[in-house]
Design an enzyme around this catalytic site. Structure first.
Site, short mmCIF file in Angstrom:
data_model
loop_
_atom_site.label_atom_id
_atom_site.label_comp_id
_atom_site.label_asym_id
_atom_site.label_seq_id
_atom_site.Cartn_x
_atom_site.Cartn_y
_atom_site.Cartn_z
N CYS A 99 0.82 -1.22 0.00
CA CYS A 99 0.00 0.00 0.00
C CYS A 99 0.85 1.26 0.00
O CYS A 99 0.31 2.37 0.02
CB CYS A 99 -0.95 0.01 1.20
SG CYS A 99 -2.43 -1.00 0.96
N PHE A 100 2.17 1.12 0.02
CA PHE A 100 3.10 2.24 -0.11
C PHE A 100 2.89 3.28 0.99
O PHE A 100 2.99 4.49 0.75
CB PHE A 100 2.99 2.89 -1.49
CG PHE A 100 2.73 1.90 -2.59
CD1 PHE A 100 3.55 0.80 -2.76
CD2 PHE A 100 1.65 2.05 -3.45
CE1 PHE A 100 3.31 -0.13 -3.75
CE2 PHE A 100 1.41 1.13 -4.46
CZ PHE A 100 2.24 0.03 -4.61
N CYS A 101 2.56 2.80 2.21
CA CYS A 101 2.33 3.69 3.36
C CYS A 101 1.25 4.72 3.07
O CYS A 101 1.31 5.84 3.55
CB CYS A 101 3.64 4.39 3.77
SG CYS A 101 4.95 3.25 4.25
N ASN A 102 0.27 4.34 2.28
CA ASN A 102 -0.83 5.23 1.93
C ASN A 102 -2.15 4.45 2.03
O ASN A 102 -2.75 4.09 1.01
CB ASN A 102 -0.64 5.78 0.51
CG ASN A 102 -1.56 6.94 0.19
OD1 ASN A 102 -2.59 7.13 0.83
ND2 ASN A 102 -1.20 7.73 -0.80
#
Length: 824
Positions: A437-440
């Site tokens: 989730c790419f820290c999102n």
């Protein structure tokens, strides 16, 4: 490479690709500044961190070895106290001050209106704003993905809520009309339990914060910066008649991703706060970022903490502090990271030589090319291969689509490939990309269509960030992201596309012996398998016991069986001081530890090239004096016995890190755990395991290994191994308990009465050791992935167990025994 593909690409993107008007072409840049990529590595994670140039690092090294930089005690001030600072400190102050100006210039920010505060990164800059912002019970925090600041707002009784911005992309000349057509969706309002909902002050004296990224790091979609002016001058246009539109609105832009190709122009958009990290732009230094802050906004922030440099005076034993007046002085706690700050000018020099607009056009051409090709891919049945996550209209030019492509892949039947499968196979092909989730989490849930109930259900199933749970209840929990940098090439993009085609696109079946899948999805045909089994004679050629998990085993001619398989097989393991179970994947040196068990003397003997003496370990119960403990491994809980310090010290020296040896106490104490760690009933009560991954025995056949070696020798692009000779694997590379001979390659795939499941191969089989050194290559796993992959697993060999009811107390396996097979 197919040059026709590149010619076609250049017809469409040639004016923008490769810096045609720059000081160097893209090919010259790669040849002179990124020689380390000549080994075939394809780096496609520039949204995570871009690569530094070798010439950039040479300039930094030359700078640092030519000049002397000292700790600048007061370089945050514009006025030097000449009699209290050395020449070296003053010179360093000048370098730091020039770096601040260079950062402001990058964002076209006037020093009269803005200040540059150095932080450890964009995250630290966000944290600084969240902690120091003047929140009140009447404040509101609205965000598009910068989620963490809401914790500070809620803790002070403020309201916080997320919004979705649809089709908010930049389109020159149409900005005002575009904002009118932008769709804003408000999520539910959050308040901490117990917080009241006071009447909003009609005068609107409360301070509110609106935060959004200039470019989404999940999808690459760019946000219209006219949102800045709207929120500051006319927030009702977005918030409509909501009472939360009252008060003074301040705006924060997270430019960590967007500043690489389109840094916000602060002369046009009076943003109050901009956060960024330098390694996103030019790779080095890491651990350094900045908060660009308007001077009037800085006056509102209150920094409670102070340390060296942020106060003019303090008295230790009473509550007295006199703070400094300068903005930089107030918010940069402690000594500045002056060496890292001194290095950023070399990165900016590189970027300025190419120019940001040229970099933007170059990167966008690659992003659009990959996006178009992925969308065009079809399986043999006509089904789409790729789903791309983005929000932009068809009228948007490719310059406005960002530098990344986020997507997931589907099988012909519509089910999803797991993103971890894609990542692992990409790594075997020399391609570095990012998944998850790419820290999102907000963008991730939005684009994947995950509801609150979906997210809570995933957590209930044990899913956490960075784990391997990539598909839950038939839905992806994250995505795959490729992103490009200023040094990326068409060849990088083409190799990635070829990897996707070869690994995940289903083509018409072609008979190929041993294939479990074709293009990652088509199953091999077992026609004739029963004939092979009925006429073939199988015999045991080798028996190997591995007493200590992930350490070397020893071969025997005859060995007793027990309820857990081969007696003493995987009965011991090594555990780190932090409680981590150690394996070759993380500690390759474990393969250098040799083992042998003397059943007559009841001792386990271990040797290592790092230890002068061998270590005998008594198998009798009185040798244990390390106590009884419990560990969790592969969803199961074991009771284990420890050993004395001298044993643990020997193994610590052998692998080069502190560890302890543990022995499985008794399989009857084994209990099973679900993904949350709760004790549950084991699914297979009869299958007793020591510390094996999945089953009691692993069996491989000599014929299957021979076929694999034939494929390895015929692969043109992976022909040479790490030592410069043709790659050839020995059956022992797979750490089997049993090696059999007879029949056709992969006939064992059909031994259903013995097979629990094909053995999922991991990267341990890519390790070899020679002359006391552990070496790693991409083979043979890369070749196995091309024809032995099934639903995310690379299979080779089969897993077996004996039926305990048929196992007497005097059972042995012996080399030369016939293996009788009854396929189903």
């Amino acid at each position: 490479m197919d040059y026709a593909d590149k010619e076609e690409f250049l017809k469409e993107f040639g004016e923008d690709y490769g810096y045609p008007n720059g000081p160097k072409s893209i090919d010259q840049i790669r040849a002179t500044e990124f020689k380390r990529l000549e080994n075939g590595t394809v780096y496609l994670d520039h949204a995570g961190a871009t690569l530094y140039s070798e010439l950039q690092m040479e300039a930094i090294f030359r700078d640092f070895t030519t000049n002397v930089y000292g700790n600048p005690p007061n370089c945050k001030s514009l006025i030097h106290i000449l009699d209290s600072q050395s020449d070296i400190s003053l010179a360093t102050c000048d370098i730091v001050r020039a770096a601040r100006e260079q950062v402001l210039d990058y964002f076209n920010a006037s020093m009269k209106d803005y200040k540059c505060i150095f932080t450890s990164g964009a995250t630290a800059a966000l944290k600084l704003v969240g902690e120091a912002f003047p929140w009140s019970h009447q404040s509101s925090y609205i965000h598009v993905y910068p989620l963490a600041i809401s914790r500070y707002a809620l803790s002070q009784g403020a309201a916080a809520f997320a919004i979705d911005v649809e089709e908010a992309v930049d389109n020159d000349g149409l900005s005002e009309g575009l904002v009118t057509s932008t769709k804003i969706s408000l999520h539910p309002i959050q308040r901490r339990k117990g917080a009241s909902f006071p009447e909003r002050d009609p005068a609107g004296d409360a301070y509110n914060l609106f935060a959004f990224p200039s470019e989404c790091n999940f999808s690459g979609s760019r946000f219209n910066l006219d949102l800045v002016n709207i929120m500051k001058k006319n927030p009702e246009r977005i918030l409509e008649i909501s009472p939360f539109s009252k008060g003074r609105w301040m705006v924060l832009i997270d430019a960590a991703k967007g500043c690489v190709t389109q840094p916000p122009d602060l002369s046009k958009y009076p943003v109050d706060f901009v956060v960024m990290s330098f390694y996103k732009i030019f790779g080095y230094p890491t651990g350094l970022g900045a908060l660009i802050m308007r001077n009037d906004a800085a006056k509102l922030l209150k920094n409670t903490y102070f340390s060296g440099g942020t106060v003019a005076a303090s008295i230790a034993d009473i509550d007295f502090v006199k703070r400094r007046q300068g903005v930089e002085e107030l918010f940069e706690d402690g000594s500045a990271s002056f060496l890292s700050i001194a290095s950023i000018r070399h990165g900016f020099n590189l970027i300025n030589s190419l120019t940001v607009p040229a970099i933007c056009r170059h990167i966008a051409s690659l992003g659009m090319y990959v996006r178009k090709v992925l969308l065009s891919l079809r399986h043999e049945n006509g089904a789409d291969v790729c789903t791309i996550y983005a929000t932009y209209t068809s009228e948007v030019s490719y310059h406005d689509t960002g530098s990344m492509v986020s997507f997931n892949l589907k099988r012909p039947d519509g089910s999803w490939f797991g993103y971890r499968e894609v990542e692992k196979l990409a790594s075997l092909s020399g391609i570095q990309l990012r998944t998850g989730c790419f820290c999102n989490p907000g963008a991730c849930a939005k684009y994947l269509g995950l509801s609150h109930s979906d997210l809570l259900s995933n957590i209930e199933a044990g899913h956490v960030c960075w784990d391997d749970n990539d598909i839950i209840h038939g839905k992806p929990t994250g995505a795959i992201r490729v992103s490009f940098g200023y040094m990326s090439t068409f060849e990088d993009a083409k190799k990635f596309i070829d990897f996707i085609r070869n690994s995940f696109v289903s083509f018409p079946n072609k008979s190929a012996n041993g294939n479990l899948s074709r293009g990652g999805s088509s199953h091999f045909s077992p026609e004739g398998m029963e004939r092979w089994l009925s006429v073939s004679k199988y015999v045991i050629k080798f028996i190997t016991v591995y007493p200590i998990k992930s350490c070397a085993g020893f071969s025997v001619e005859r060995w007793p069986l027990c309820s857990t398989g081969l007696l003493h097989d995987r009965e011991w393991l090594l555990k780190s001081q932090t409680g981590e179970i150690l394996t070759q994947k993380k500690v390759p040196e474990m393969c250098l530890i040799s083992t042998y068990i003397d059943l007559n003397q009841e001792i386990l003997v271990v040797k290592s090239p790092r230890c002068r003496d061998e270590l005998p370990i008594n198998l009798k119960p009185d040798s244990y004096n390390g106590g009884i403990d419990e560990i969790d491994l592969y969803g199961q809980r074991y009771e284990v016995l420890g050993y004395a310090d001298e044993v643990n010290l020997w193994f610590s020296k052998a692998i080069g890190r502190p560890c302890s040896l543990l022995q499985c106490f008794s399989p009857k104490f084994r209990v099973c755990l679900n993904k949350r760690g709760d004790t549950v009933m084991c699914r297979d009560l009869e299958s007793r395991l020591n510390f094996t991954n999945e089953a009691q025995f692993l069996l491989v056949s000599e014929e299957s290994v021979s076929d694999l070696n034939s494929k390895l020798s015929s692969k043109a692009d992976t022909r040479k191994g790490i030592d410069g000779v043709t790659v050839k694997v020995n059956p022992m590379r797979f750490r089997p308990n049993l090696v059999v001979s007879g029949g056709e390659p992969y006939a064992e795939d059909r031994w259903r009465n013995l097979k629990i499941g094909g053995c999922n191969r991991c990267q341990m089989i890519n390790f070899t050791h020679k002359d006391g050194q552990v070496q790693k290559s991409k083979e043979p796993l890369a070749t196995l992935a091309s024809y032995r992959r099934l639903k995310g697993k690379i299979l080779f060999g089969i897993l077996l167990r004996y039926d305990i009811t048929e196992l007497d107390t005097d059972s042995y396996l012996e080399v030369g025994q016939e293996v009788h097979v009854n396929p189903e």
